[in-house]
Write a protein that holds these residues in place. Structure first.
Motif, PDB file in Angstrom:
ATOM      1  N   PRO A 105       0.944  -1.459  -0.006  1.00  0.00           N
ATOM      2  CA  PRO A 105      -0.006   0.178  -0.104  1.00  0.00           C
ATOM      3  C   PRO A 105       0.788   1.275   0.070  1.00  0.00           C
ATOM      4  O   PRO A 105       1.885   1.186   0.722  1.00  0.00           O
ATOM      5  N   PHE A 106       0.466   2.163  -0.604  1.00  0.00           N
ATOM      6  CA  PHE A 106       1.122   3.688  -0.628  1.00  0.00           C
ATOM      7  C   PHE A 106      -0.180   4.362   0.217  1.00  0.00           C
ATOM      8  O   PHE A 106      -1.119   4.383   0.054  1.00  0.00           O
ATOM      9  N   VAL A 107       0.230   4.715   1.561  1.00  0.00           N
ATOM     10  CA  VAL A 107      -0.364   4.908   2.629  1.00  0.00           C
ATOM     11  C   VAL A 107      -0.968   6.481   2.509  1.00  0.00           C
ATOM     12  O   VAL A 107      -2.251   6.698   2.905  1.00  0.00           O
ATOM     13  N   HIS A 108       0.097   7.315   2.389  1.00  0.00           N
ATOM     14  CA  HIS A 108      -0.128   8.682   2.445  1.00  0.00           C
ATOM     15  C   HIS A 108       0.292   9.355   1.377  1.00  0.00           C
ATOM     16  O   HIS A 108       1.575   8.971   0.735  1.00  0.00           O
ATOM     17  N   GLN A 109      -0.410  10.474   0.638  1.00  0.00           N
ATOM     18  CA  GLN A 109       0.399  10.842  -0.608  1.00  0.00           C
ATOM     19  C   GLN A 109       1.740  11.507  -0.427  1.00  0.00           C
ATOM     20  O   GLN A 109       2.356  11.482  -1.675  1.00  0.00           O
ATOM     21  N   ASP A 110       2.191  12.002   0.643  1.00  0.00           N
ATOM     22  CA  ASP A 110       3.492  12.598   0.611  1.00  0.00           C
ATOM     23  C   ASP A 110       4.558  11.696   1.520  1.00  0.00           C
ATOM     24  O   ASP A 110       5.509  12.091   1.805  1.00  0.00           O
ATOM     25  N   ASP A 111       4.077  10.466   1.475  1.00  0.00           N
ATOM     26  CA  ASP A 111       5.196   9.242   1.811  1.00  0.00           C
ATOM     27  C   ASP A 111       6.180   9.199   0.837  1.00  0.00           C
ATOM     28  O   ASP A 111       6.192   9.459  -0.285  1.00  0.00           O
ATOM     29  N   GLY A 112       7.170   8.646   1.390  1.00  0.00           N
ATOM     30  CA  GLY A 112       8.541   8.461   0.799  1.00  0.00           C
ATOM     31  C   GLY A 112       8.565   7.286  -0.378  1.00  0.00           C
ATOM     32  O   GLY A 112       9.166   7.361  -1.213  1.00  0.00           O
ATOM     33  N   GLY A 113       7.356   6.464  -0.300  1.00  0.00           N
ATOM     34  CA  GLY A 113       6.957   5.349  -1.115  1.00  0.00           C
ATOM     35  C   GLY A 113       5.892   4.477  -0.559  1.00  0.00           C
ATOM     36  O   GLY A 113       5.438   4.914   0.560  1.00  0.00           O
ATOM     37  N   PRO A 114       5.735   3.324  -1.325  1.00  0.00           N
ATOM     38  CA  PRO A 114       4.893   2.464  -0.844  1.00  0.00           C
ATOM     39  C   PRO A 114       5.537   1.951   0.644  1.00  0.00           C
ATOM     40  O   PRO A 114       6.581   1.506   0.745  1.00  0.00           O
ATOM     41  N   TYR A 115       4.626   1.424   1.624  1.00  0.00           N
ATOM     42  CA  TYR A 115       5.153   0.917   2.812  1.00  0.00           C
ATOM     43  C   TYR A 115       4.557  -0.404   2.975  1.00  0.00           C
ATOM     44  O   TYR A 115       3.663  -0.762   3.011  1.00  0.00           O
ATOM     45  N   VAL A 116       5.602  -1.398   3.142  1.00  0.00           N
ATOM     46  CA  VAL A 116       5.606  -2.732   3.164  1.00  0.00           C
ATOM     47  C   VAL A 116       4.872  -3.053   4.493  1.00  0.00           C
ATOM     48  O   VAL A 116       4.201  -4.081   4.591  1.00  0.00           O
ATOM     49  N   ASN A 117       5.492  -2.291   5.252  1.00  0.00           N
ATOM     50  CA  ASN A 117       5.065  -2.818   6.964  1.00  0.00           C
ATOM     51  C   ASN A 117       4.245  -1.672   7.505  1.00  0.00           C
ATOM     52  O   ASN A 117       5.024  -0.723   7.714  1.00  0.00           O
ATOM     53  N   THR A 118       3.147  -2.022   7.680  1.00  0.00           N
ATOM     54  CA  THR A 118       2.355  -1.087   8.804  1.00  0.00           C
ATOM     55  C   THR A 118       1.694  -1.792   9.958  1.00  0.00           C
ATOM     56  O   THR A 118       1.423  -0.987  11.192  1.00  0.00           O
ATOM     57  N   TRP A 119       1.645  -2.827   9.859  1.00  0.00           N
ATOM     58  CA  TRP A 119       0.876  -3.796  11.035  1.00  0.00           C
ATOM     59  C   TRP A 119       1.454  -5.230  10.979  1.00  0.00           C
ATOM     60  O   TRP A 119       0.888  -5.952  11.272  1.00  0.00           O
ATOM     61  N   GLY A 120       2.662  -5.378  10.643  1.00  0.00           N
ATOM     62  CA  GLY A 120       3.372  -6.655  10.567  1.00  0.00           C
ATOM     63  C   GLY A 120       4.455  -6.349  11.528  1.00  0.00           C
ATOM     64  O   GLY A 120       4.683  -5.354  12.034  1.00  0.00           O
ATOM     65  N   VAL A 121       5.206  -7.448  11.931  1.00  0.00           N
ATOM     66  CA  VAL A 121       6.265  -7.400  12.899  1.00  0.00           C
ATOM     67  C   VAL A 121       7.613  -7.825  12.305  1.00  0.00           C
ATOM     68  O   VAL A 121       7.731  -8.593  11.373  1.00  0.00           O
ATOM     69  N   LEU A 122       8.557  -6.997  12.619  1.00  0.00           N
ATOM     70  CA  LEU A 122       9.963  -7.328  12.313  1.00  0.00           C
ATOM     71  C   LEU A 122      10.629  -7.957  13.065  1.00  0.00           C
ATOM     72  O   LEU A 122      10.606  -7.750  14.259  1.00  0.00           O
ATOM     73  N   ILE A 123      11.115  -9.414  12.778  1.00  0.00           N
ATOM     74  CA  ILE A 123      11.673 -10.259  13.633  1.00  0.00           C
ATOM     75  C   ILE A 123      13.238 -10.169  13.422  1.00  0.00           C
ATOM     76  O   ILE A 123      13.706 -10.507  12.463  1.00  0.00           O
ATOM     77  N   ALA A 124      13.993 -10.104  14.626  1.00  0.00           N
ATOM     78  CA  ALA A 124      15.533 -10.002  14.829  1.00  0.00           C
ATOM     79  C   ALA A 124      15.875 -10.557  15.924  1.00  0.00           C
ATOM     80  O   ALA A 124      15.308 -10.599  16.832  1.00  0.00           O
ATOM     81  N   ARG A 125      17.267 -10.950  16.000  1.00  0.00           N
ATOM     82  CA  ARG A 125      17.535 -11.626  16.995  1.00  0.00           C
ATOM     83  C   ARG A 125      19.248 -11.235  17.218  1.00  0.00           C
ATOM     84  O   ARG A 125      20.031 -10.734  16.333  1.00  0.00           O
ATOM     85  N   THR A 126      19.613 -11.226  18.374  1.00  0.00           N
ATOM     86  CA  THR A 126      21.082 -10.766  18.809  1.00  0.00           C
ATOM     87  C   THR A 126      22.045 -11.778  18.035  1.00  0.00           C
ATOM     88  O   THR A 126      21.462 -12.881  17.998  1.00  0.00           O
ATOM     89  N   PRO A 127      23.186 -11.392  17.701  1.00  0.00           N
ATOM     90  CA  PRO A 127      24.027 -12.148  17.206  1.00  0.00           C
ATOM     91  C   PRO A 127      24.514 -13.586  18.099  1.00  0.00           C
ATOM     92  O   PRO A 127      24.594 -14.616  17.670  1.00  0.00           O
ATOM     93  N   ASP A 128      24.476 -13.377  19.436  1.00  0.00           N
ATOM     94  CA  ASP A 128      24.725 -14.464  20.268  1.00  0.00           C
ATOM     95  C   ASP A 128      23.640 -15.293  20.502  1.00  0.00           C
ATOM     96  O   ASP A 128      23.331 -16.276  21.431  1.00  0.00           O
ATOM     97  N   GLY A 129      22.124 -14.784  20.077  1.00  0.00           N
ATOM     98  CA  GLY A 129      21.038 -15.719  20.207  1.00  0.00           C
ATOM     99  C   GLY A 129      20.164 -15.523  21.440  1.00  0.00           C
ATOM    100  O   GLY A 129      19.254 -16.143  21.890  1.00  0.00           O
ATOM    101  N   ARG A 130      20.663 -14.340  22.318  1.00  0.00           N
ATOM    102  CA  ARG A 130      20.042 -14.379  23.605  1.00  0.00           C
ATOM    103  C   ARG A 130      18.750 -13.674  23.585  1.00  0.00           C
ATOM    104  O   ARG A 130      17.908 -13.847  24.595  1.00  0.00           O
ATOM    105  N   TRP A 131      18.421 -13.025  22.649  1.00  0.00           N
ATOM    106  CA  TRP A 131      17.039 -12.179  22.613  1.00  0.00           C
ATOM    107  C   TRP A 131      16.459 -11.978  21.343  1.00  0.00           C
ATOM    108  O   TRP A 131      17.193 -11.702  20.283  1.00  0.00           O
ATOM    109  N   THR A 132      15.271 -12.435  21.095  1.00  0.00           N
ATOM    110  CA  THR A 132      14.652 -12.255  19.943  1.00  0.00           C
ATOM    111  C   THR A 132      13.431 -11.233  20.001  1.00  0.00           C
ATOM    112  O   THR A 132      12.704 -11.263  20.841  1.00  0.00           O
ATOM    113  N   ASN A 133      13.502 -10.341  19.248  1.00  0.00           N
ATOM    114  CA  ASN A 133      12.617  -9.185  19.125  1.00  0.00           C
ATOM    115  C   ASN A 133      11.562  -9.590  18.096  1.00  0.00           C
ATOM    116  O   ASN A 133      11.827  -9.483  16.994  1.00  0.00           O
ATOM    117  N   TRP A 134      10.275  -9.155  18.477  1.00  0.00           N
ATOM    118  CA  TRP A 134       9.074  -8.826  17.329  1.00  0.00           C
ATOM    119  C   TRP A 134       8.583  -7.389  17.568  1.00  0.00           C
ATOM    120  O   TRP A 134       8.286  -7.254  18.538  1.00  0.00           O
TER     121      TRP A 134
END
Length: 500
Positions: free
Chosen positions: A138-167
């Motif tokens: 979706p292109f969400v607002h007319q002055d946005d920098g581009g279409p936005y892939v994420n507005t209500w999804g979660v980005l999952i990432a984990r620390t290099p040592d694996g101790r913490w996973t963030n959503w």
């Protein structure tokens, strides 16, 4: 009502409540879907469900405002409550109490299942085939920098040592079919994790999840304590583990019922320009910033996927409800752990979560002998000033619990009649978040400013405290009983006549 375990069963449950509006005509993801979604949130309408999307493969669908206020009369928090496995009738105070009760020592980690049983693996795109072109970004607002892939999804990432996973919900903008960029702020958890990858000079693996269990987006929008995994936190709320499956190209795990999963890695340097994007504070500011480059390595998705859309802006929408609940619950836990009496906490949605309102029980003087209102307000400010969650709102109000902070009428009356224009307040200087336009440019640049705590507590009984001029407060009990009995009799007569 069906068991809710993915976005589809969630939509079905909302539909049973009359809280979904289906659009069978073709709708364009380029601004039109977002414009309809904004109209929905601004006018308290059911969540829009778009069944045919311009430019997308047949069968691809979109749902707007899955985490916004509900249109169900008297139950505005129905969407977020159902998403967390609670009754749709749950009140703000009940929601905050449930979240504050989650024991961080007894979290329930996600449960890995085989890929064969994972709906999110029904379609798998790898390498050059893993492009965004077939999806209704979706292109969400007319002055946005581009279409936005994420507005209500979660980005999952984990620390290099694996101790913490963030959503985490964080905005992510499309650059081209295989590249994106998004906000990776040092003050946010995903930024903390990315900094660890930056420090070792390696790209950070990620998974961007659209859909899945509706609670995924809700906890992703909350402020779960640092180094606590949102997947385990959601499991504790639901009372059972969230089923996950391993990604195709990295070791991260994603909810099995996700509608779409985008896999890849973030550059260890800030190589892309992100923004602008109209945000939760209600302003379409023309700001851009250098951010990491997201490269796409794989995309998996369900048959006939549903893309969730939140059209952020002036309150109230999805970007306010989950954060208000999460921050409120964490503040309750922080204050109670410090031995302070708290009835509830709420971040008023109409104030874009810029205020934190704390109420204390009527017997707080008995619980804390010898303490007066300035001392209690000071202790609350002292505790909040030393915590990240306590500095997420620039303004704090402390009231007696005859005020319901989730009721705007109650709140406006209390702020107007109990808060002195210039006295009974303390300023606590320290780190501030970078997204509050109420601060000066210098304060935002330095990341340093004041959180103001207002003492709106009433005097003790018998010390100039007047009764509330309400039906309950200024009429004799016998007369109130007579009025209520007459109302009930009148209602019974009306029902009897209607049934004839």
């Amino acid at each position: 009502m069906p068991e809710i375990n993915d976005l589809r069963s969630f939509i079905s449950a909302l539909e049973e409540l009359g809280d979904v509006q289906r659009f069978s005509r073709e709708v364009d993801p380029n601004l039109e879907a977002s414009a309809i979604t904004r109209r929905s949130t601004e006018n308290g309408r059911p969540a829009p469900f778009f069944e045919h999307l311009t430019g997308a493969d047949e069968g691809f669908r979109m749902v707007g405002a899955p985490g916004a206020l509900s249109s169900v009369p008297g139950h505005s928090l129905a969407r977020i409550s159902l998403a967390l496995g609670l009754p749709y009738t749950t009140t703000a105070a009940e929601l905050v109490e449930r979240l504050s009760e989650v024991d961080l020592q007894e979290l329930i980690p996600p449960r890995r299942v085989s890929a064969e049983s994972a709906p999110c693996k029904e379609n798998i795109l790898l390498g050059e085939k893993a492009g965004l072109g077939r999806f209704p970004i979706p292109f969400v607002h007319q002055d946005d920098g581009g279409p936005y892939v994420n507005t209500w999804g979660v980005l999952i990432a984990r620390t290099p040592d694996g101790r913490w996973t963030n959503w985490a919900i964080t905005r992510v903008m499309k650059i081209d079919d295989q590249h994106m960029t998004g906000l990776v702020l040092p003050s946010q958890h995903v930024g903390m994790i990315w900094r660890e990858w930056e420090a070792i000079g390696k790209p950070m693996p990620y998974a961007l999840v659209q859909g899945g269990h509706p609670g995924v987006g809700v906890v992703g929008g909350m402020t779960v304590p640092t180094e606590v995994d949102e997947g385990s936190f959601l499991g504790a709320i639901l009372g059972k583990p969230v089923d996950v499956v391993k990604c195709e190209t990295n070791d991260l795990e994603v909810p099995v019922s996700a509608e779409v999963v985008i896999e890849g890695h973030l550059s260890a340097t800030r190589d892309a320009v992100e923004g602008p994007f109209a945000e939760f504070h209600g302003w379409a500011l023309p700001e851009t910033s250098p951010q990491p480059l997201f490269t796409i390595d794989a995309i998996t998705y369900r048959n006939d996927p549903i893309w969730p859309l939140a059209a952020a802006g002036r309150p109230v929408d999805d970007s306010h409800v989950a954060p208000a609940a999460g921050i409120s619950a964490e503040v309750v836990a922080v204050l109670r752990n410090a031995g302070l009496p708290v009835t509830t906490v709420w971040l008023p949605l109409g104030a874009a979560c810029f205020w934190t309102v704390i109420t204390v029980p009527s017997n707080w003087r008995d619980l804390m002998p010898g303490m007066d209102t300035p001392q209690l307000a000071h202790q609350i400010g002292e505790v909040l000033s030393t915590t990240r969650v306590g500095r997420l709102s620039p303004v704090v109000y402390v009231f007696d619990d005859d005020v319901d902070p989730s009721n705007d009428s109650d709140l406006l009356w209390a702020v107007a009649t109990r808060v002195h224009p210039s006295l009974r307040q303390e300023q606590w200087h320290g780190k501030i978040m970078p997204w509050y336009p109420c601060f000066t440019e210098e304060e935002l640049h330095n990341g340093w400013g004041a959180v103001v705590v207002h003492d709106g507590l009433l005097p003790a009984e018998g010390h100039g405290r007047a009764p509330s001029a309400t039906f309950e407060g200024v009429f004799p009990a016998e007369l109130r009983a007579k009025v209520l009995a007459a109302e009930a009799e009148s209602a019974d007569d009306a029902d009897s006549n209607a049934s004839r």
